[in-house]
Design an enzyme around this catalytic site. Structure first.
Site, PDB file in Angstrom:
ATOM      1  CD  GLN A  11      -2.852  -0.957   2.360  1.00 32.92           C
ATOM      2  OE1 GLN A  11      -3.869  -0.115   2.125  1.00 32.92           O
ATOM      3  NE2 GLN A  11      -2.828  -1.703   3.456  1.00 32.92           N
ATOM      4  CB  VAL A  12       3.388   2.665   2.347  1.00 32.77           C
ATOM      5  CG1 VAL A  12       4.409   3.850   2.189  1.00 32.77           C
ATOM      6  CG2 VAL A  12       2.484   2.631   3.432  1.00 32.77           C
ATOM      7  CB  ALA A  56       6.817  -4.896   6.478  1.00 30.19           C
ATOM      8  CB  THR A  97       3.274  -2.075  13.637  1.00 31.42           C
ATOM      9  OG1 THR A  97       2.221  -2.365  14.021  1.00 31.42           O
ATOM     10  CG2 THR A  97       4.360  -2.807  14.154  1.00 31.42           C
ATOM     11  CG  ASP A  98      -0.717  -0.377  16.167  1.00 30.00           C
ATOM     12  OD1 ASP A  98      -1.857  -0.980  16.709  1.00 30.00           O
ATOM     13  OD2 ASP A  98      -0.666  -0.466  14.934  1.00 30.00           O
ATOM     14  CE1 TYR A 121       3.650  -6.694  11.204  1.00 30.36           C
ATOM     15  CE2 TYR A 121       2.493  -6.030  12.760  1.00 30.36           C
ATOM     16  CZ  TYR A 121       3.054  -5.824  11.480  1.00 30.36           C
ATOM     17  OH  TYR A 121       3.090  -4.708  10.963  1.00 30.36           O
ATOM     18  CE  LYS A 125       7.091  -3.496  11.410  1.00 35.08           C
ATOM     19  NZ  LYS A 125       7.683  -3.105   9.905  1.00 35.08           N
ATOM     20  CD1 TRP A 146      -5.028   0.004  13.321  1.00 33.16           C
ATOM     21  CD2 TRP A 146      -7.237   1.052  13.451  1.00 33.16           C
ATOM     22  NE1 TRP A 146      -5.810  -0.564  14.604  1.00 33.16           N
ATOM     23  CE2 TRP A 146      -6.958   0.326  14.817  1.00 33.16           C
ATOM     24  CE3 TRP A 146      -8.366   1.614  13.162  1.00 33.16           C
ATOM     25  CZ2 TRP A 146      -7.969   0.005  15.733  1.00 33.16           C
ATOM     26  CZ3 TRP A 146      -9.321   1.615  14.108  1.00 33.16           C
ATOM     27  CH2 TRP A 146      -9.073   0.815  15.269  1.00 33.16           C
TER      28      TRP A 146
END
Length: 282
Positions: A11-12, A56, A97-98, A121, A125, A146
């Protein structure tokens, strides 16, 4: 500025190609993150002014049974990239990531809060973050949450697909966070890469959409903007068990990014409107 991007179809990475088509984009066929040495070699070959790691292992549930493979991609590869960048004096922007937090409480997580991943996960990360810092070069670790866009697999597209066939959907309402448009993450990564190249001090930062919402709230807004008459029923996480535990509190404190770089949180609702228009071909 000559930018090298790891990732091509995510996506990014897709949004980065729209914003910076002149950049060098490396897919798995050219730099497989499962082979960290090839990533470092690619950096040495291209000698970029800055690197963005937009690739990732994102299969959160599968990481529970394949943690070694996920650790190679999410942990070791970013370290190899960062060391190669440090050797060349090139900054790196690494997306995290959160999930590095345990999701407790209700206060937004600050970049320097203690980390405690709930699953594989998040652990992989977090290992990648540590490896980037240990390399000693100029870097920004950008934690986000998200992520959504008009391409790839994401929550918005899943809701639109399911909502086309079902009048009612049950969606988790006790996980709270900030949906983040991939396009805004891409623009932020480029801005950070330029700032680092110009001598800015890096570090660990948070970037997520505002205002905070639940997955159920996110779904309702998605259907409202899409003009779909779908009823969303709130359910707890316990009613939708998954192999990997999800953090209940994914709120991210993004104030340091605004203070240090002038980059403020995007309104995810505006980003959602753009995504839905794109999906509709408007």
């Amino acid at each position: 500025m000559r930018v090298l991007v790891f990732g091509r179809t995510g996506q990014v990475a897709t949004e980065l190609q729209r914003l910076a088509p002149q950049a060098i984009f490396l897919g798995r066929d050219q730099a497989d993150l499962a082979s960290p040495d090839t990533c470092a070699a690619a950096i040495r070959t291209h000698r970029p002014d800055a690197v963005i790691n937009a690739a990732a292992w994102t299969a959160v549930d599968r990481a529970e049974t394949e943690e070694d493979a996920a650790a190679l991609v999410n942990g070791q590869a970013p370290g190899a990239m960062a060391r190669a960048c440090a050797d060349l004096g090139a900054p790196i922007v690494h997306i995290s990531t959160d999930y590095v937090f345990d999701g407790s409480g209700s206060r937004p997580w600050a970049p320097d809060d203690p980390t405690a991943p709930l699953g594989a996960y998040g652990r992989t990360k977090l290992a990648g973050e540590a490896a980037v810092r240990t390399a000693g070069g100029s870097h920004v670790i950008l934690r986000t949450s998200w992520v959504f866009s008009s391409h790839g697999a994401n929550f918005v597209k899943t809701m639109l697909r399911l909502g086309a066939d079902r009048p009612t959907l049950r969606v988790v309402a006790d996980q709270i966070g900030g949906p983040t448009p991939a396009a805004d993450i891409a623009a932020t990564c480029l801005a950070l890469a330029r700032a680092l190249r110009d001598g800015a001090t890096g570090g660990t930062h948070h970037y997520a959409g505002a205002p905070e919402t639940s997955w159920a709230g996110f779904a309702r807004e998605t259907f409202a903007q899409a003009g779909m008459a779908v009823t969303v029923e709130d359910i707890p996480s316990a009613a939708y068990p998954t192999p990997a535990r999800r953090p209940l509190n994914s709120r991210l404190d993004c104030s340091a990014l605004a203070a240090d770089f002038g980059i403020t949180q995007p309104d995810w609702r505006a980003g959602l409107a753009r995504v839905i228009s794109e999906l509709k071909g408007i």
